[in-house]
Design a protein around this motif. Structure first.
Motif, short mmCIF file in Angstrom:
data_model
loop_
_atom_site.label_atom_id
_atom_site.label_comp_id
_atom_site.label_asym_id
_atom_site.label_seq_id
_atom_site.Cartn_x
_atom_site.Cartn_y
_atom_site.Cartn_z
N GLU A 114 0.83 -1.21 0.00
CA GLU A 114 0.00 0.00 0.00
C GLU A 114 0.87 1.26 0.00
O GLU A 114 0.64 2.18 -0.78
N GLN A 117 2.56 1.78 -3.20
CA GLN A 117 1.57 1.80 -4.28
C GLN A 117 1.93 0.81 -5.38
O GLN A 117 1.98 1.15 -6.56
N GLU A 119 1.04 -1.67 -7.78
CA GLU A 119 -0.14 -2.16 -8.49
C GLU A 119 0.05 -3.62 -8.88
O GLU A 119 1.17 -4.09 -9.06
#
Length: 190
Positions: A114, A117, A119
């Motif tokens: 998280e 970030q 993906e």
């Protein structure tokens, strides 16, 4: 060497990897959070900055240099995120699953995914021997990687069920590789 993003960048360059400014910042963020949570979670036994960068981040980020890693990729026994997170930072387009049996370490990995970030990155909390029986994971990966999980014969047995036919299993090992490879022949033949 005084710890910092520039020092980290220099250590990567010494190993032939040129990081972008974004990659440097991501690795530095990962490093700071790993150090902050290490004592509580026993994530690594390395404490020296230069050793951590070379033996954890650079070592793992070099895997794509050795092979063309397709996707999806599974990191078995991810622990502190090795080699999965450095691989993801080096190959942002790879779809990645981090498999970790210890709940607290899986929580740390979720936090890092998280925070950074990342993906197309998923954390699964479970034992490889059990998760391998789940149809969603069995023979579902082009590549499975593992580092510091188990002796090679055991690692082969728990890792290969995840790999598609024609896929690749990469075991980052040190020590007597020839002896471990010879001891793994029975597991490879099965």
């Amino acid at each position: 060497m005084r710890p910092g993003p520039k020092a980290m960048e220099a250590l990567f360059e010494r190993s032939g990897i040129r990081l972008t400014e974004t990659e440097t910042q991501l690795f530095w963020t990962f490093h700071r959070h790993l150090r902050a949570r290490n004592a509580e979670l026993d994530l690594t036994r390395l404490y020296n900055f230069e050793n951590m960068v070379i033996k954890h981040y650079v070592d793992c980020a070099l895997v794509p240099e050795m092979t063309q890693l397709p996707s999806p990729l599974l990191d078995i026994g991810s622990g502190a995120g090795f080699p999965g997170i450095p691989l993801k930072l080096a190959l942002p387009n790879v779809r990645l699953v981090l498999l970790e049996a210890t709940g607290k370490k899986a929580d740390f990995l979720r936090h890092m995914v998280e925070l950074l970030q990342l993906e197309d990155t998923r954390v699964v909390n479970g034992r490889a021997e059990e998760v391998a029986h789940d149809p969603a994971f069995r023979e579902a990966f082009d590549v499975a990687v593992a580092r510091a999980v188990a002796p090679l014969p055991t690692l082969v047995e728990i890792s290969l069920p995840f790999v598609r036919v024609g896929g690749l299993f990469v075991a980052l090992k040190k020590g007597d590789i020839k002896a471990e490879t010879n001891a793994s022949r029975a597991a490879l033949a099965a």
